[in-house]
Design a protein around this motif. Structure first.
Motif, PDB file in Angstrom:
ATOM      1  N   UNK A  78     -12.179   5.089   3.904  1.00 57.69           N
ATOM      2  CA  UNK A  78     -11.263   5.383   5.016  1.00 57.69           C
ATOM      3  C   UNK A  78     -10.165   4.336   5.082  1.00 57.69           C
ATOM      4  N   UNK A  79      -9.147   4.606   5.923  1.00 59.39           N
ATOM      5  CA  UNK A  79      -8.089   3.627   6.159  1.00 59.39           C
ATOM      6  C   UNK A  79      -8.699   2.275   6.519  1.00 59.39           C
ATOM      7  N   UNK A  80      -8.172   1.211   5.964  1.00 56.96           N
ATOM      8  CA  UNK A  80      -8.588  -0.139   6.351  1.00 56.96           C
ATOM      9  C   UNK A  80      -7.786  -0.521   7.593  1.00 56.96           C
ATOM     10  N   UNK A  81      -8.473  -0.672   8.707  1.00 58.95           N
ATOM     11  CA  UNK A  81      -7.777  -0.897   9.978  1.00 58.95           C
ATOM     12  C   UNK A  81      -7.900  -2.311  10.527  1.00 58.95           C
ATOM     13  N   UNK A  82      -8.916  -3.068  10.075  1.00 55.55           N
ATOM     14  CA  UNK A  82      -9.137  -4.411  10.622  1.00 55.55           C
ATOM     15  C   UNK A  82      -9.616  -5.345   9.521  1.00 55.55           C
ATOM     16  N   UNK A 128       0.837  -1.194   0.000  1.00 59.52           N
ATOM     17  CA  UNK A 128       0.000   0.000   0.000  1.00 59.52           C
ATOM     18  C   UNK A 128       0.874   1.248   0.000  1.00 59.52           C
ATOM     19  N   UNK A 129       0.628   2.138  -0.947  1.00 65.80           N
ATOM     20  CA  UNK A 129       1.491   3.304  -1.149  1.00 65.80           C
ATOM     21  C   UNK A 129       1.605   4.198   0.083  1.00 65.80           C
ATOM     22  N   UNK A 130       0.504   4.390   0.804  1.00 66.78           N
ATOM     23  CA  UNK A 130       0.503   5.339   1.914  1.00 66.78           C
ATOM     24  C   UNK A 130       0.741   4.703   3.277  1.00 66.78           C
ATOM     25  N   UNK A 131       0.971   3.393   3.296  1.00 63.52           N
ATOM     26  CA  UNK A 131       1.204   2.696   4.553  1.00 63.52           C
ATOM     27  C   UNK A 131       0.257   1.531   4.722  1.00 63.52           C
ATOM     28  N   UNK A 132       0.746   0.451   5.310  1.00 65.21           N
ATOM     29  CA  UNK A 132      -0.071  -0.739   5.578  1.00 65.21           C
ATOM     30  C   UNK A 132      -0.538  -0.731   7.030  1.00 65.21           C
ATOM     31  N   UNK A 163      -3.554   2.445   4.346  1.00 66.20           N
ATOM     32  CA  UNK A 163      -3.962   3.842   4.491  1.00 66.20           C
ATOM     33  C   UNK A 163      -4.383   4.449   3.158  1.00 66.20           C
ATOM     34  N   UNK A 164      -4.300   3.673   2.083  1.00 63.50           N
ATOM     35  CA  UNK A 164      -4.813   4.103   0.788  1.00 63.50           C
ATOM     36  C   UNK A 164      -6.303   3.794   0.651  1.00 63.50           C
ATOM     37  N   UNK A 165      -6.935   3.369   1.765  1.00 65.47           N
ATOM     38  CA  UNK A 165      -8.368   3.056   1.814  1.00 65.47           C
ATOM     39  C   UNK A 165      -8.733   1.827   0.985  1.00 65.47           C
ATOM     40  N   UNK A 212     -14.216 -10.035   6.562  1.00 65.17           N
ATOM     41  CA  UNK A 212     -14.745  -8.849   7.229  1.00 65.17           C
ATOM     42  C   UNK A 212     -13.678  -7.771   7.191  1.00 65.17           C
ATOM     43  N   UNK A 213     -14.073  -6.565   6.780  1.00 64.88           N
ATOM     44  CA  UNK A 213     -13.144  -5.443   6.681  1.00 64.88           C
ATOM     45  C   UNK A 213     -13.770  -4.218   7.321  1.00 64.88           C
ATOM     46  N   UNK A 214     -12.995  -3.529   8.175  1.00 67.35           N
ATOM     47  CA  UNK A 214     -13.494  -2.348   8.873  1.00 67.35           C
ATOM     48  C   UNK A 214     -12.608  -1.152   8.562  1.00 67.35           C
ATOM     49  N   UNK A 215     -13.271  -0.003   8.310  1.00 67.42           N
ATOM     50  CA  UNK A 215     -12.575   1.253   8.015  1.00 67.42           C
ATOM     51  C   UNK A 215     -13.384   2.385   8.632  1.00 67.42           C
ATOM     52  N   UNK A 216     -12.816   3.066   9.625  1.00 69.57           N
ATOM     53  CA  UNK A 216     -13.568   4.107  10.310  1.00 69.57           C
ATOM     54  C   UNK A 216     -14.808   3.520  10.960  1.00 69.57           C
ATOM     55  N   UNK A 217     -15.978   4.072  10.651  1.00 71.82           N
ATOM     56  CA  UNK A 217     -17.239   3.555  11.189  1.00 71.82           C
ATOM     57  C   UNK A 217     -17.865   2.501  10.291  1.00 71.82           C
ATOM     58  N   UNK A 218     -17.175   2.138   9.213  1.00 72.78           N
ATOM     59  CA  UNK A 218     -17.768   1.286   8.189  1.00 72.78           C
ATOM     60  C   UNK A 218     -17.282  -0.156   8.291  1.00 72.78           C
TER      61      UNK A 218
END
Length: 337
Positions: free
Chosen positions: A96-100, A52-56, A73-75, A115-121
């Protein structure tokens, strides 16, 4: 028992996540700056992926295929065929950033659901990157997700509570209120307990099949480290200079004194083996220790690493312990009796 170095490799940045393929043939590691690396378990032979260009932020292996998912962090959620090192698809979740990320357990059936979570989504994705279902936004940013081992539901945590989402019909099975921040979630392998590690600092336990819940406070710092043993007997937690072992048999741990496993610095990772009863713990001074909870003298082995660990992960056969570090080094240690 001893831990010996099998091989080591240097990433370009902090090891933000790592994990083993289901067949144990490969280890994947993500550098916080974005690139991913695949390593052959046998000799550490390496294949680099652009990531990921902006960070994993995270990665997750498919439970039965050599398919790796990563979030950044490239969403984007990106899918990789580990056998060919090819990018096979991408998806977005709320912009949003993929965090989980977490795959539905293989034991729940043939369906491949991520399952993928990003922000409130929160969304369920198919293995080809297409969207299976998008859920309504959570009240606050999603801070942790965890599949029930039986695969029937996904637990999703946010500041203020936890929701159990049905894996097949996508409705909210149950919602549990918790009036503070949640940093980590884990299910017991027997599906009985759902546990959160919290900001307050504390550990909270729910029995989803009943209305019962339990609470253990008094930790030195917020609790981010949780792990159950294979028999759902012991719950290991961080949150201080000692790792705590809670007995979850019978009526549960509330009111019982935990077994304290001492370190000389704050515990930063805990991980039980998959098939055996050994617990690995790591602390901020670089020490990694192995413990057998059932023994009168539980400490089995100690090694001093050059830098603190960020992640611990046992191989599926429990022969190897992978250690990700703050300086970007991935160590694979062999566990021998």
């Amino acid at each position: 028992m001893q831990l010996t170095k099998h091989w080591a490799a240097q990433l370009e940045d902090y090891v933000i996540d790592l994990g083993w393929s289901a067949d144990g043939s490969r280890l994947a590691a993500a550098a916080s700056s974005g690139p991913l690396s695949l390593f052959a378990t046998a000799d550490g032979a390496r294949t680099d992926l652009p990531g990921h260009d902006d960070g994993a932020n995270c990665l997750a292996w498919h439970p039965s295929q050599l398919l790796l998912a990563s979030g950044g962090q490239d969403a984007k959620v990106k899918f990789w065929d580990a056998s060919t090192a090819q990018h096979t698809g991408s998806a977005e979740v709320g912009g949003s950033w993929i965090e989980h990320l977490a795959w539905r357990p293989a034991s729940s059936g043939p369906s491949s659901v991520l399952a993928a979570a990003a922000g409130r989504h929160l969304a369920f994705l198919n293995a080809d990157g297409s969207t299976k279902h998008t859920f309504k936004p959570a009240p606050k940013t999603i801070s942790a997700i965890a599949w029930q081992p039986a695969g029937g539901c996904l637990a999703s945590a946010y500041f203020g509570g936890v929701c159990l989402w049905d894996a097949d019909d996508f409705f909210a099975q149950k919602e549990f209120a918790y009036a503070n921040g949640i940093h980590a979630l884990v299910w017991s392998p027997d599906n009985r307990w759902l546990v959160s590690g919290n900001q307050d600092p504390s550990v909270h336990l729910w029995l989803p099949d009943t209305t019962d819940e339990f609470h253990m406070s008094g930790y030195e710092s917020k609790v981010k480290e949780l792990s159950f043993d294979r028999d759902s007997h012991w719950l290991a937690t961080g949150g201080g200079q000692d790792a705590c072992l809670w007995d979850c048999t019978g009526g549960g741990p509330e009111g019982r004194e935990p077994i304290m496993l001492p370190h000389e610095a704050r515990v930063c990772a805990v991980a039980f083996q998959h098939k055996h009863g050994i617990l690995a713990t790591a602390s901020q001074d670089g020490v990694v220790q192995l413990w057998s909870p059932e023994r009168p003298k539980p400490l089995r082995a100690t090694v001093k690493m050059p830098v603190p660990a960020t992640k611990l992960a046992w191989s599926p056969d429990d022969q190897f312990l992978a250690v990700g570090s703050e300086k970007g080094v991935v160590y694979v240690l062999k566990c021998e009796a």
